[in-house]
Scaffold this motif. Structure first.
Motif, PDB file in Angstrom:
ATOM      1  N   GLU A 115       0.834  -1.216   0.000  1.00 15.93           N
ATOM      2  CA  GLU A 115       0.000   0.000   0.000  1.00 15.93           C
ATOM      3  C   GLU A 115       0.866   1.263   0.000  1.00 15.93           C
ATOM      4  OE1 GLU A 115      -2.673  -0.707  -0.869  1.00 15.93           O
ATOM      5  OE2 GLU A 115      -3.639  -2.288   0.237  1.00 15.93           O
ATOM      6  N   GLU A 175     -10.515  -3.187   0.472  1.00 11.92           N
ATOM      7  CA  GLU A 175      -9.581  -4.214   0.022  1.00 11.92           C
ATOM      8  C   GLU A 175     -10.241  -5.352  -0.733  1.00 11.92           C
ATOM      9  OE1 GLU A 175      -6.460  -2.323   0.593  1.00 11.92           O
ATOM     10  OE2 GLU A 175      -6.052  -4.438   0.311  1.00 11.92           O
ATOM     11  N   GLU A 206      -3.756  -5.802  -5.793  1.00  9.62           N
ATOM     12  CA  GLU A 206      -5.046  -5.843  -5.099  1.00  9.62           C
ATOM     13  C   GLU A 206      -5.761  -7.182  -5.269  1.00  9.62           C
ATOM     14  OE1 GLU A 206      -5.751  -3.855  -2.853  1.00  9.62           O
ATOM     15  OE2 GLU A 206      -4.317  -2.274  -3.327  1.00  9.62           O
ATOM     16  N   HIS A 209      -4.495  -8.890  -2.406  1.00 11.73           N
ATOM     17  CA  HIS A 209      -5.018  -8.317  -1.156  1.00 11.73           C
ATOM     18  C   HIS A 209      -6.451  -8.752  -0.886  1.00 11.73           C
ATOM     19  CE1 HIS A 209      -2.028  -4.704  -1.214  1.00 11.73           C
ATOM     20  NE2 HIS A 209      -1.436  -5.884  -1.240  1.00 11.73           N
ATOM     21  N   HIS A 326      -8.970   3.523  -4.264  1.00 15.69           N
ATOM     22  CA  HIS A 326      -8.120   3.013  -3.203  1.00 15.69           C
ATOM     23  C   HIS A 326      -6.819   2.629  -3.874  1.00 15.69           C
ATOM     24  CE1 HIS A 326      -5.916   0.303  -0.816  1.00 15.69           C
ATOM     25  NE2 HIS A 326      -6.303  -0.743  -1.478  1.00 15.69           N
TER      26      HIS A 326
HETATM   27 FE   LIG Z   1      -4.787  -3.156  -1.092  1.00 15.19          FE
END
Ligand SMILES: [Fe+2]
Ligand SMILES: [Fe+2]
Length: 326
Positions: A115, A175, A206, A209, A326
């Motif tokens: 991140e 997330e 991601e 994630h 994000h």
């Molecule tokens: Fe992430």
């Protein structure tokens, strides 16, 4: 006992040095020639781009709208990492997960590094765009509705753990659902290849994630006290709604600062037509997590509107305004 899939987490952790964008900057770098004629941001993600008030503008102004849309998207991504995701992950790593199996902590620490690298990638993207487009002015752009909703909620909360857990709920949603929006940018063939490349690099992390947090979420929930569990069940729907809320604030600010005539009317027409309300989030992973935690029927949220049979969010052209980065 938590029902987290430890084998999956171990597999993701072990693959991190090969998989993560930050771990191989030479191979995974922003790619593609700058082409001044190409837009910086997809017109299909600008809810009012087909409005006659925008269509009649000169081409350079239309291009400025897209360029500032791209800069605004990057700023919101950095803000989401800095103010929502990273504080929440830090709280998990230092307060919730110690005492549990090491691989859970390792997993969150790897995620935190990813991140932080994402913020650098998106800040670089802003600098690159400003340099290539020769932009030397600045614009005031508001924070996303998601961030504003989290801050509003935190102001109503008293206990520090409530504020921390509220951030965890928002970060969990971020997330486990961000891929849908990144997919749109990463697959768009009309924009600057460099910009598409930024989204691709972010997206590949991601995907991991969302799997990681889908499992860690179970460990975290298992660690909570009964009152913390109740709080989390109440707060998760607030976060789910915040991420798909209509948000024209950034676009309104851009049109106003570019002196576009009738900016307020253009925005109002879009709001009234319902443009911008389409989903840019895929909630199938969150629905699965809630189901596995046994809290699905307790959540005050209707998942049927926000997941598709293919698992990808609806991404109809011309209907996306949310900018939930994000
Ligand atoms: Fe992430
Ligand atoms: Fe990220």
């Amino acid at each position: 006992m938590t029902n987290a899939n430890k084998a999956l987490i171990a597999q993701l952790n072990n693959a991190w040095p090969r998989r993560a964008t930050v771990c191989d900057m030479e191979r995974f770098r922003v790619d593609g020639e700058f082409d001044a004629g190409r837009p910086d941001y997809p017109v299909t993600l600008v809810p009012f781009f087909t409005h006659e008030g925008v269509q009649r503008l000169d081409d350079p102004v239309k291009q400025d709208i897209l360029t500032w849309g791209w800069i605004g998207y990057n700023r919101r991504t950095v803000a989401a990492e800095d103010h929502v995701v990273n504080p929440a992950l830090n709280y998990l790593a230092s307060d919730i997960l110690p005492g549990e199996d090491w691989i859970f902590t390792e997993s969150i620490r790897q995620t935190l590094i990813d991140e932080h690298y994402h913020t650098l990638m998106h800040l670089n993207a802003i600098q690159r765009t400003r340099r290539q487009r020769r932009i030397d002015v600045d614009m005031e752009l508001p924070m996303s509705v998601t961030y504003r909703e989290l801050e509003k909620l935190k102001q109503q909360l008293v206990e520090p753990w409530e504020k921390q857990l509220a951030a965890v709920a928002f970060a969990t949603v971020a997330e486990i659902s961000v891929n849908a929006f990144l997919d749109i940018l990463a697959d768009d063939q009309t924009i600057q290849p460099q910009n598409r490349s930024v989204a691709q690099l972010h997206n590949r992390d991601e995907y991991a994630h969302s799997k990681t947090l889908g499992e860690i979420g179970k460990v975290v929930f298992h660690r909570l006290t009964p009152s913390q569990k109740t709080f989390f069940v109440t707060t998760l729907p607030v976060a789910l709604r915040a991420f798909v809320a209509q948000d024209f604030s950034m676009w309104e600010a851009i049109l106003r600062q570019l002196n576009v005539p009738n900016a307020a009317n253009i925005i109002r027409d879009c709001q009234q037509s319902g443009k911008g309300s389409a989903l840019t989030r895929d909630y199938s992973g969150l629905r699965r997590l809630a189901d596995e935690l046994g809290i699905l029927c307790e959540l005050d949220f209707d998942f049927s509107d926000s997941t598709t049979s293919t698992g990808r969010a609806t991404t109809a052209a011309n209907t996306v305004a949310a900018q939930h980065a994000h």
